[in-house]
Structure formats: C-alpha cells, structure tokens
Design an enzyme around this catalytic site. Structure first.
Site, short mmCIF file in Angstrom:
data_model
loop_
_atom_site.label_atom_id
_atom_site.label_comp_id
_atom_site.label_asym_id
_atom_site.label_seq_id
_atom_site.Cartn_x
_atom_site.Cartn_y
_atom_site.Cartn_z
N ASP A 24 12.99 5.56 46.80
CA ASP A 24 14.30 6.19 46.60
C ASP A 24 14.28 7.47 47.42
O ASP A 24 13.62 8.44 47.06
CB ASP A 24 14.49 6.49 45.10
CG ASP A 24 15.73 7.34 44.82
OD1 ASP A 24 16.50 7.61 45.75
OD2 ASP A 24 15.92 7.74 43.64
N LYS A 88 19.55 14.28 53.64
CA LYS A 88 20.27 13.02 53.45
C LYS A 88 21.77 13.18 53.76
O LYS A 88 22.42 12.24 54.20
CB LYS A 88 20.09 12.54 52.02
CG LYS A 88 20.62 11.15 51.73
CD LYS A 88 20.20 10.73 50.34
CE LYS A 88 20.72 9.38 49.95
NZ LYS A 88 20.24 9.01 48.60
N GLU A 188 21.69 1.89 46.08
CA GLU A 188 21.12 2.54 44.90
C GLU A 188 21.64 1.94 43.58
O GLU A 188 20.83 1.66 42.68
CB GLU A 188 21.39 4.05 44.96
CG GLU A 188 20.54 4.72 46.03
CD GLU A 188 21.07 6.07 46.49
OE1 GLU A 188 22.01 6.59 45.87
OE2 GLU A 188 20.53 6.60 47.47
N ASP A 212 26.13 7.69 38.46
CA ASP A 212 24.98 8.41 39.02
C ASP A 212 25.33 9.88 39.25
O ASP A 212 26.04 10.22 40.19
CB ASP A 212 24.58 7.72 40.34
CG ASP A 212 23.37 8.38 41.01
OD1 ASP A 212 22.95 9.47 40.58
OD2 ASP A 212 22.86 7.78 41.98
#
Ligand code: AMP
Length: 619
Positions: A24, A88, A188, A212
């Site tokens: 991850d 990211k 994800e 999330d």
C-alpha cells in the site's frame, strides 16, 4: 526457478523467493504485507513497533544516504526544504495540474515546463515523483527482505480507484526502479474489500461502499462484485480532507479558548509542532475516552468528546455529502449497498463511524486495522496471482472515452467511457489518398466530437503501406487496455501485414477536476458539436465524391458525350464551391444531385468497356 540473489548491504547470499508481496503506497504512510501461514500480515520495522512506514523521504546535507520513513519524518520540522512528503499527490502530474496547490508542499516543485511532469528540487538535484516513490518502495522491500531473510522481487501495488493511466504507469515505473516487478496495480477499495473476504462468487453479486478517510485525503468508492469480478461503479471524495483537518480544528479551538495570538504561534515553529502533536494525541485519546486535558506552554488544552465532535461535525458531513454523490453517480440508493468497509486511520473516530453507519443504515466492517486493511488486501491479491488461491478477477472502468482522430479532426471513439477494464476493441479504416504510404494515428481521450477539444495521449505513424488506390487498404486499429488500465494501440494493414504498436504513456495526468470538466464540456457543447460533426462529415463525403468524379472524367472521357462531360464538370464545380461554405444541407443536396446524374453514365461507361473487351473475341 529460484534464482540466487546477493544482498550487497549485508553481504549475504539470499535465495530469491517466489513470494509476491502486497504494498500500500500511501500519501501519508506506506506498508508491505504478505501471506504467512494462510493469513495476511503487515510487516513491522526492525524495532517491532509499527507496520507503518511514513511516506517521507529526506536528503541529509552531509551524506549520500537517503532517509525514508520515521527518521525522515522527524526532519519535516527541522529541514523541510530537503524533506519530501505527500509525493503520491505528484504522481503522473504536470505543474499545471498542481496550480493553486504549490503552497501545500514545503519543498520546491519545478515549473520550467508547465506541460511536462513535475520534478522536485532538493538543493541542486532534481527528482521525479517516480524516483521519490521508488525510495519508499525500496525501504519497504528492505523491510520485508530483512524480516524474511529472502530477496523479494515481485509485488502488487495499490492505487486510488480514480488514478488515471499516467498515475498508474508512474506507480508501476516506481516499482521497477525499486527493483520490483509489479505484477498488478490494484485499486485500494478493491484491496480493502478483499481483506474482508468480500469476493463472493455467487451469481447475484453484492454492492459495497468503501469509505476511506486518512490523514489528508478522503475517498468513497462504490464497488460491485459479481462472480468474483470487481467493478468500480463510481468514486468521489476530497483530495484535501482528512484527520489532519481534525487536528487543525482542535488547534484553532485551543488558541481561541486561551486567547492566544495565532500569528505568534505560527512563527514559533517548535510550539506550533508541539501543539500539533498534542492535538493529534488528544484526538486519538478521544477515540477511546471521554475527555482530554493537558497544559502546554501556559495554555490549557482540554476538550471532551462532545466538544470535539462539535468541531469536526462539519468536516464529517462533507464526507457524507460525497457518499451521497457517489451513490447518485452509480445510479443507486443506500438500500442497494450490502456492505460498508472502513479504511484509513481517521475512521477510528467514533463520530465518523456513527455518521457512516447512520447514513448507510448498516454497521460498517471495522474489525481489521483501518491503516493496514489495504495492504492486507494487496497481499491477498498477490497470493491469488501466485496461484495459491482461487482466482479473483479485478475489473475497473475507463473514466473517459478513447479514440483516434479521423479526417477533418473528428474524434472516432473506439473504447467508450465507462467500459470495463481489461478491454479490447478494434475498427477498420482506410486511406483517403491514392498511393498513400504512411498513416498517422493520433490517440485522444475525451467526450467531445472534435479532437481539438479532447486530450491527446500520443501518436504514431504506420509506415510502408504498399501503394494502393484510396479506400483499398484495410487498416485495423486495435485498442487494448490491460488489467492495470494501461492502453496499447496497434495498427495493422491487413492486405500487406504491415503493423505498428505503441504503449500509451501520457506525458502528464488528468486531475479529477479536469476529468469532471471534460465531461461537463461534452454535455454543454453536445448540440454545437453535433452541428460541426455533421458539417465535417458532409465535407468529407463531398471530397470523396469529387475525387471519384475527377477520376471518372479523366478515365471515361471517351465514353461520355460533350454535354454529359460538361454537365458532370458543372455539378462537380458547384459541389466544390459549396464545401467551402458552412451549409451542410446544401452540400448533401449537391452530393445527391451529382450522384443521381452520374449513376447512369457510370453504368453506360462500364457497359462500353465490357463491350470493347469482348470485341473481336469469337465464341
Ligand atoms: P492514514 O493516512 O490512513 O494512515 O491515517 C492517518 C490519520 O489517522 C491521521 O490523521 C491520524 O491522526 C489518524 N488516526 C490514527 N489513529 C487514530 C485514532 N485512534 N483516532 C483518531 N484518529 C486516528
């Protein structure tokens, strides 16, 4: 075949393992996980403390060694200019994509060319987000290799469901650079669902909401799982909303309560960091207890759960609004959702859990560690790929249509928006000029009828087509999107077998905002686009007719009377003149007229040719 690998750092010979690990690669934290005795587990650091590796990279001034993780995070305060976080957010992005957000980053982002991929400047060196992410991946690789005493070379890496081609490709490249063969890029939310075993293979299928909420980002995804196939129905969220905002709300509250000067605090770096850490500690405490109280630099910092919930309620409400929108986009209602999965550290906040439960009307899955759940799912997917589990197919959708440019700048869609991935589609084309040797194939993404309003992904030239009259070559163009959502375009002239292919690696990514804008644009301009398309199509048709008419007049001159020749020429001239104007109906009428007039002449000419051919032959 096991290979021998040498761990240079430790001087040990390590057996290359068949193990595929799950990674991850997060905005704030990253993790690596694998299947141990049939169970997915996340790997802790050498100190045995935490499974999280902060996604932070630090470049110390006096050494070549690069620090990653906890050590790097400590430098965020003391040496922010040489410490890179949230990389990211930069993956697959151009400077233009980041316009307005530059202030968010404490380090320098390079803007010399707004169209190309961003770079980060650290002292006098430039780093791409791919290189920086590779550093994080390397740290994870070392972590698991040291734990298992084996060299690891294969991985599955997760990305947000809304990541586009460029961002997925960048993630894959980062893996390669870190010495990892990335076997699959997995969404994800899909990984989180897998971690909870929600991969049922029953026929009726199920619909899942994955909520999330991390430190700095919020994502809601609606997934459909049918017979082991995962499909992303819709995604929504906020790229700048998370637990850090809860901390900030609490800090503002304490400052106000103590009558402190926010300006003074902001200038005192040490104090501002201390209060930030205290706010996070209070928030985490309140996930278990009813109240929190501490003194800091003469300030009374206290809050009870009710007070804290009042502060963060508007932020939590925003996430629920996104959930509502995601359902609407998927064409579903709350009652259609069978399972709700919680991901991200901030879903430990009781108010968040309660609001999600109230909205969806069902208890969410929260048994697994919300920080680990995505990595655990990635490890399960890796195990599936290693052939250790029943196969689970992962399916995504393309967010925008993909196609090529055809004559007149028209967009010809080959894979429509919302198609399932992996996907393959093809269409045949031909040339428009006699003896044409080369054909340019330009690939575009978007919903508008004219390519100039869409986004160009790349182009290539199919060369060495054997010379043939216009319209005779059969050129098949194929679009193939693989399971990672990466596009390959192939062109082949079927008569000669000449072929050419490219992998589309877009030069920069599209932000969600861009994507939304492109979709809205296509709706707003639908009518105007239709008019333009009809006119361009009429002109293309007219040009074909004119080419044919010229050829006919040249080749069949002998078969036509002077009057027929003149009349055909006049009709062709009239059509040519009309193609310069904008009246598509007039062009179409003129096409019709010339067709009507020449049809019997063509017939006559053909009969005459045949008659001449058989003349003199005796039967
Ligand atoms: P992630 O990005 O998923 O690692 O989430 C990190 C966020 O979760 C940070 O804002 C943390 O402060 C927050 N967080 C971690 N543990 C807790 C907890 N026990 N209660 C509330 N928030 C937490």
């Amino acid at each position: 075949m096991p290979r021998i690998a040498i761990n240079i750092k430790e001087g040990k010979v390590a057996k290359e393992s068949d193990l595929i690990v799950g990674i991850d690669l997060g905005t704030t934290n990253s993790l690596v996980a694998y299947i141990k005795d049939g169970e997915a587990v996340a790997v802790k650091g050498a100190d045995g403390k935490s499974t999280l590796v902060p996604s932070v990279v630090h470049f110390p001034p006096d050494s070549e060694e690069i620090l990653v993780g906890d050590e790097a995070r400590e430098k965020l305060l003391t040496d922010p200019a040489n410490t890179v976080y949230s990389v990211k957010r930069l993956m697959g992005k151009s400077y233009r994509d980041l316009a307005g957000f530059e202030h968010y980053f404490g380090y320098k982002i390079i803007d010399e060319d707004t169209e190309s991929l961003v770079k980060v400047r650290v002292r006098n060196k430039f780093y791409t987000p791919i290189e920086l992410s590779a550093q994080i991946l390397k740290a994870l690789k070392v972590r698991i290799e040291q734990t298992l005493g084996q060299a690891i070379s294969r991985a599955v890496i997760t990305v947000p469901a809304y990541f586009n081609d460029a961002q997925r490709q960048a993630t894959r490249d980062a893996g390669k650079l870190a010495g990892l063969d990335v076997l699959r890029i997995v969404n994800e939310p899909t990984a989180a669902s897998l971690a909870y075993g929600l991969d049922n293979r029953s026929e009726e299928g199920q619909t899942i909401a994955v909520y999330d909420l991390g430190g700095g980002t919020f994502d809601i995804s609606i997934l459909r799982i049918e017979e082991g196939i995962f499909e992303v129905l819709s995604t929504n969220g906020d790229t700048f909303l998370g637990g850090d905002d809860f901390d900030r709300a609490l800090i503002d509250h304490w400052i106000e309560q103590n009558g402190a000067d926010p300006q003074v605090l902001r200038q005192n770096k040490e104090l501002s960091q201390a209060i930030r850490l205290l706010a996070e500690e209070a928030k985490k405490n309140l996930s278990q207890r009813g109240s929190f109280s501490r003194q800091l630099d003469g300030m009374a910092c206290s809050i009870d759960r009710t007070g804290f919930e009042r502060l963060i309620r508007p932020l939590v409400s925003r996430t629920i609004d996104s959930c509502r929108q995601a359902l609407r986009d998927a064409g579903l209602t709350k009652d259609d959702i069978q399972h709700v999965v919680l991901v991200g550290g901030s879903t430990r906040v009781p108010l968040v859990k309660a609001e999600v439960e109230a909205f969806f009307g069902r208890k969410p899955y929260d048994k697994l560690d919300p920080d680990e759940v995505v990595a655990l799912g990635a490890a399960i997917q890796a195990d599936v790929l290693a052939g250790n589990q029943k196969d689970v197919l992962l399916l995504d959708i393309t967010p925008l249509s993909l196609g090529i440019e055809t004559v007149g700048g028209l967009m010809d869609v080959i894979i429509p928006r919302n198609s399932k991935v992996p996907s393959k589609a093809g269409r045949q084309y031909t040339t428009s000029v006699d003896g044409q040797r080369n054909l340019k194939i330009a690939v575009f993404q978007g919903e508008r009828d004219l390519v100039e309003n869409n986004r160009k992904l790349g182009e290539f030239i199919l060369r060495d087509i054997p010379p043939m009259p216009a319209g005779l070559p059969k050129i098949e163009i194929q679009f193939i999107i693989n399971a990672d959502g990466i596009l390959k375009v192939k062109a082949k002239e079927l008569r000669s077998g000449v072929e050419q292919a490219i992998d589309i690696k877009p030069s920069y990514g599209l932000s969600e905002e861009d994507m939304a804008r492109m979709l809205l644009d296509s709706i707003e301009h639908a009518e105007e686009d239709m008019v333009v398309r009809a006119l361009l199509e009429a002109r293309n048709e007219a040009n074909n007719i004119l080419l044919a008419a010229d050829k006919f007049l040249r080749q069949q001159a002998g078969a036509l009377s002077e009057e027929e020749r003149q009349r055909t020429q006049a009709l062709a001239d009239q059509l040519r003149k009309l193609t310069e104007g904008d009246d598509k109906d007039a062009i179409n009428r003129a096409i019709e007229e010339i067709n009507e007039y020449t049809r019997p002449l063509a017939q006559k000419a053909m009969d005459q040719t045949i008659a001449e051919a058989v003349k003199g032959k005796k039967i």
